[in-house]
Design a protein around this motif. Structure first.
Motif, PDB file in Angstrom:
ATOM      1  N   UNK A 162     -17.611  22.666 -43.119  1.00 13.49           N
ATOM      2  CA  UNK A 162     -18.307  21.573 -43.786  1.00 13.49           C
ATOM      3  C   UNK A 162     -17.308  20.535 -44.295  1.00 13.49           C
ATOM      4  N   UNK A 163     -16.242  20.987 -44.923  1.00 17.23           N
ATOM      5  CA  UNK A 163     -15.231  20.070 -45.461  1.00 17.23           C
ATOM      6  C   UNK A 163     -14.571  19.262 -44.348  1.00 17.23           C
ATOM      7  N   UNK A 164     -14.302  19.920 -43.215  1.00 15.14           N
ATOM      8  CA  UNK A 164     -13.685  19.215 -42.091  1.00 15.14           C
ATOM      9  C   UNK A 164     -14.558  18.060 -41.610  1.00 15.14           C
ATOM     10  N   UNK A 165     -15.863  18.261 -41.607  1.00  9.62           N
ATOM     11  CA  UNK A 165     -16.788  17.201 -41.197  1.00  9.62           C
ATOM     12  C   UNK A 165     -16.881  16.103 -42.251  1.00  9.62           C
ATOM     13  N   UNK A 166     -17.041  16.502 -43.505  1.00 10.48           N
ATOM     14  CA  UNK A 166     -17.237  15.530 -44.580  1.00 10.48           C
ATOM     15  C   UNK A 166     -15.974  14.693 -44.786  1.00 10.48           C
ATOM     16  N   UNK A 180     -30.187  11.008 -46.294  1.00  9.05           N
ATOM     17  CA  UNK A 180     -30.527  12.317 -45.744  1.00  9.05           C
ATOM     18  C   UNK A 180     -29.556  12.722 -44.637  1.00  9.05           C
ATOM     19  N   UNK A 181     -29.327  11.843 -43.690  1.00  8.06           N
ATOM     20  CA  UNK A 181     -28.432  12.189 -42.583  1.00  8.06           C
ATOM     21  C   UNK A 181     -27.009  12.385 -43.076  1.00  8.06           C
ATOM     22  N   UNK A 182     -26.557  11.542 -43.996  1.00  7.58           N
ATOM     23  CA  UNK A 182     -25.201  11.624 -44.529  1.00  7.58           C
ATOM     24  C   UNK A 182     -24.953  12.984 -45.183  1.00  7.58           C
ATOM     25  N   UNK A 183     -25.951  13.487 -45.912  1.00  3.78           N
ATOM     26  CA  UNK A 183     -25.805  14.756 -46.626  1.00  3.78           C
ATOM     27  C   UNK A 183     -25.977  15.970 -45.721  1.00  3.78           C
ATOM     28  N   UNK A 184     -26.857  15.875 -44.737  1.00  2.00           N
ATOM     29  CA  UNK A 184     -27.298  17.091 -44.043  1.00  2.00           C
ATOM     30  C   UNK A 184     -26.730  17.306 -42.648  1.00  2.00           C
ATOM     31  N   UNK A 185     -26.317  16.250 -41.951  1.00  2.00           N
ATOM     32  CA  UNK A 185     -25.804  16.471 -40.592  1.00  2.00           C
ATOM     33  C   UNK A 185     -24.542  17.340 -40.593  1.00  2.00           C
ATOM     34  N   UNK A 186     -23.560  17.094 -41.480  1.00  2.00           N
ATOM     35  CA  UNK A 186     -22.399  17.997 -41.509  1.00  2.00           C
ATOM     36  C   UNK A 186     -22.776  19.432 -41.889  1.00  2.00           C
ATOM     37  N   UNK A 187     -23.748  19.590 -42.795  1.00  2.11           N
ATOM     38  CA  UNK A 187     -24.182  20.928 -43.192  1.00  2.11           C
ATOM     39  C   UNK A 187     -24.853  21.643 -42.032  1.00  2.11           C
ATOM     40  N   UNK A 188     -25.673  20.925 -41.280  1.00 11.00           N
ATOM     41  CA  UNK A 188     -26.342  21.505 -40.112  1.00 11.00           C
ATOM     42  C   UNK A 188     -25.299  22.021 -39.119  1.00 11.00           C
ATOM     43  N   UNK A 203     -25.487  19.934 -30.635  1.00 15.65           N
ATOM     44  CA  UNK A 203     -25.890  18.531 -30.508  1.00 15.65           C
ATOM     45  C   UNK A 203     -27.399  18.345 -30.676  1.00 15.65           C
ATOM     46  N   UNK A 204     -28.026  19.180 -31.496  1.00 16.64           N
ATOM     47  CA  UNK A 204     -29.488  19.128 -31.586  1.00 16.64           C
ATOM     48  C   UNK A 204     -29.972  18.701 -32.972  1.00 16.64           C
ATOM     49  N   UNK A 205     -29.098  18.125 -33.777  1.00 15.01           N
ATOM     50  CA  UNK A 205     -29.514  17.681 -35.114  1.00 15.01           C
ATOM     51  C   UNK A 205     -30.639  16.662 -35.030  1.00 15.01           C
ATOM     52  N   UNK A 206     -30.505  15.663 -34.166  1.00 20.51           N
ATOM     53  CA  UNK A 206     -31.530  14.621 -34.061  1.00 20.51           C
ATOM     54  C   UNK A 206     -32.854  15.210 -33.591  1.00 20.51           C
TER      55      UNK A 206
END
Length: 499
Positions: A162-166, A180-188, A203-206
Motif C-alpha cells: 500500500x505504501x509503495x503505491x501511495x 474515492x479513487x484516490x483512497x481506494x485504488x491503492x488499497x484494492x 487490472x480490474x479496479x475499474x
C-alpha cells in the motif's frame, strides 16, 4: 355485426368483472390492514393497500427513511408485509442482539446470502448448494486465515504494498482527483496482491467499481441500465476463472487465494460456481471498507478540528514511536494500531461506522422463536422473517448524545483493552454481533487505519465545490446496501513536504 357486438360486450363485461374483483380484493385487504393497527394488535401492523406487495414499494424506494418513519409511528417493534413475506421489524438493541445470538438452525441467513450472491455474480444455481459452499468452505477458511492471531502473517506485506503505491502520489505537486479513487485504488491493489497473489488479476479496479455502482439496484430488483456493469462482471468472472484454473497451488496464489483454491478443489466445486463465490467474496471484502474510508475523510474534512486532532495524533505516534513513516510501515503490527496512541483515530472510525455502516440483519425463522425485546416476548412463527433496524439503535438519543452529529472522540475515553473495540456501554452493531460477527473485522480495521495514517500524514486535502453546489452535505442515493452511496466528490491534493 350483432354477433361481433355481443362478443365485444361479453369481453368487456369479463374485463369489468375482473377489475371489480381486483378492486374488491384491494379494498378488503386495505380495510383489514388498517383495522389491524389498533391497540389490540401487537406488534402493530404497518397498513398497506396492495395484497402480496404490501409495503415493498415504499420500502424499496428508501429503506432507511421508511423504517425510521415506521418506528416513529408504531414503536420499536412492528409488523409489515414485504413482497409476500411476513416481516417483524425490531428497533431495540436487546432485540437485535437476540437475532445475532440465535444459531443458524433457529434463524436462517440463507435467503439474504443467496440474494446477494446472485446480485453480485449473476449466478443463481441451487440456493441450498450456494449457501452450503459459503458455510462449509468459505466461512471456515476465513475463520482460520483472518483471525486476530493470523493477522501478523499478512498485514506487513499489505502495508508495504500500500505504501509503495501511495508514495508515488507524493511526486506530484498538486492534483485534482476523485477522493474515492484516490483512497481506494491503492488499497484494492495492495490487498488483492497479498491475499490472492501475483497471479490474481490486478487490472480490474475499474470493473469492480462499475459493478459496485449498480449493486443496490441489482439487490432490490429495480430497473437500471445494466449493460456496462454486466460487461464488467463478465470480464471479472473470466479473469477469476483463469486464476482458479491454474493447475498448481503456490505462494503466487496469496495468503487467502491458495486456501480457497485448495478448498474448492478438495470439494469438487465447479469452476463457474467457484468463480462466482470468489467474486462475491471480493465484493464483500472491498465495498464496505471503501465506503467507510470515503466517509471518514468526508467527515474529517467537514470538521477541521477533528481533522487536525486526528492528524496531530498520527504525526506524533509515527515520530515518537517509530522515528519516521518508512520505519512505521516496516515495523507496525496490527495490535500497535489499537494502542492509546491512536485512540482518536480509532474513535473517529467507529463514529464513522456508527453513522454510516447501518446494516440490516434479515433472518427467516426455521422454527417458532421467542424474540426477547426489553422485557417483552414476541412469538416469531416458522416461516416469518425478522428484520433489525440498526439505524434506529445507532441514532437513539438515549444511547448517543447528539446522535445525529459526528463526534470524532466519542469512543476515545473508554478503557483500553487489547483486541477489543472501545464501544463498551454503547450499542454498536456495525460489525454485527454474537455468533455473526463480521469475519473480516480485524482486516477491515487494519486497512482503514493504514489508509488514514498514510494519507493524513502525507497529504493536504481541499474539497472542490462543483459550480454553485457545495460539496457538503454529500449527495447520496436513496437506496443503499448498508453504507450510503455518495455522488463523486473531487479534492485538490497537495503533498505535505514537512511530513
Amino acid at each position: 355485426m350483432v354477433l361481433a357486438l355481443t362478443h365485444y360486450s361479453y369481453e368487456a363485461l369479463k374485463m369489468t368483472l375482473v377489475a371489480v374483483g381486483v378492486v374488491a380484493i384491494v379494498v378488503a385487504f386495505a380495510l383489514s390492514s388498517f383495522s389491524s393497527k389498533g391497540a389490540a394488535s401487537f406488534p402493530p401492523r404497518v397498513p398497506s393497500v396492495l395484497p402480496w406487495f404490501g409495503t415493498a414499494l415504499r420500502f424499496v424506494a428508501s429503506p432507511d427513511e421508511f423504517l425510521a418513519r415506521c418506528q416513529k409511528d408504531y414503536g420499536n417493534i412492528f409488523r409489515m408485509l414485504l413482497a409476500g413475506r411476513k416481516v417483524i421489524v425490531v428497533c431495540s438493541a436487546s432485540a437485535i442482539s437476540s437475532i445475532y445470538a440465535a444459531d443458524e438452525n433457529t434463524l436462517g441467513a440463507h435467503e439474504i446470502h443467496n440474494t446477494l450472491h446472485y446480485a453480485v455474480s449473476g449466478s443463481k444455481g441451487n440456493s441450498t448448494d450456494v449457501y452450503s459452499v459459503a458455510t462449509r468452505l468459505i466461512l471456515p477458511t476465513l475463520d482460520q486465515r483472518l483471525s486476530r492471531r493470523a493477522m501478523g502473517d499478512f498485514t506487513a506485506p499489505i502495508a508495504l504494498a500500500l505504501y509503495a503505491k501511495v508514495k508515488t502520489y507524493t511526486l506530484m505537486n498538486n492534483a485534482r482527483v476523485s477522493l474515492m479513487k484516490f483512497l481506494t485504488e491503492p488499497l484494492y491493489y495492495a490487498t488483492n496482491l497479498i491475499m490472492f497473489g501475483s497471479r490474481y488479476p490486478q487490472n480490474i479496479y475499474e470493473d469492480f467499481c462499475t459493478l459496485d455502482e449498480t449493486m443496490t439496484e441489482r439487490f432490490y430488483g429495480v430497473p437500471f441500465w445494466f449493460w456496462p456493469s454486466e460487461k464488467a462482471r463478465r470480464r471479472m468472472l473470466g479473469q477469476i476463472s483463469d486464476y482458479l484454473s491454474i493447475e498448481d497451488i503456490s505462494e503466487e496464489d496469496g495468503w487467502l487465494g491458495s486456501a480457497f483454491k485448495k478448498s474448492f478443489r478438495d470439494n469438487d466445486t465447479a469452476l463457474r460456481e467457484a468463480s462466482s463465490h470468489l467474486l462475491t467474496f471480493q465484493w464483500g471484502m472491498h465495498t464496505n471498507t471503501f465506503g467507510i474510508a470515503l466517509w471518514l475523510f468526508l467527515f474529517l474534512l467537514h470538521h477541521p478540528d477533528a481533522f487536525l486532532a486526528v492528524r496531530n495524533e498520527i504525526d506524533k505516534a509515527v515520530k515518537e514511536d517509530f522515528g519516521d513513516l518508512e520505519s512505521f510501515v516496516t515495523n507496525v503490527k496490527p495490535q500497535m494500531l489499537d494502542k492509546p496512541c491512536f485512540a482518536l483515530l480509532t474513535s473517529a472510525l467507529l463514529e464513522t461506522m456508527r453513522l454510516t455502516a447501518i446494516f440490516i440483519p434479515f433472518r427467516v425463522a426455521k422454527s417458532d422463536f421467542q424474540l426477547k425485546d426489553q422485557g417483552r416476548s414476541v412469538t416469531v412463527h416458522k416461516g416469518e422473517y425478522i428484520l433489525g433496524s440498526v439505524q434506529a439503535v445507532h441514532m437513539n438519543e438515549n444511547s448517543y448524545t447528539d446522535h445525529h452529529k459526528f463526534v470524532f472522540d466519542r469512543f476515545a475515553h473508554g478503557e483500553h483493552r487489547e483486541g477489543r473495540l472501545p464501544t463498551e456501554g454503547h450499542p454498536w452493531f456495525s460489525f454485527a454481533a454474537g455468533k455473526h460477527l463480521c469475519k473480516g473485522r480485524y482486516l477491515a480495521m487494519y486497512e482503514l487505519k493504514m489508509v488514514a495514517i498514510l494519507y493524513l500524514h502525507l497529504f493536504d486535502f481541499t474539497p472542490v465545490t462543483n459550480g454553485s453546489s457545495p460539496w457538503w452535505p454529500p449527495r447520496t442515493t436513496s437506496r443503499n446496501l448498508g453504507i450510503p452511496r455518495v455522488k463523486e466528490i473531487f479534492v485538490d491534493v497537495h503533498p505535505r513536504h514537512d511530513a
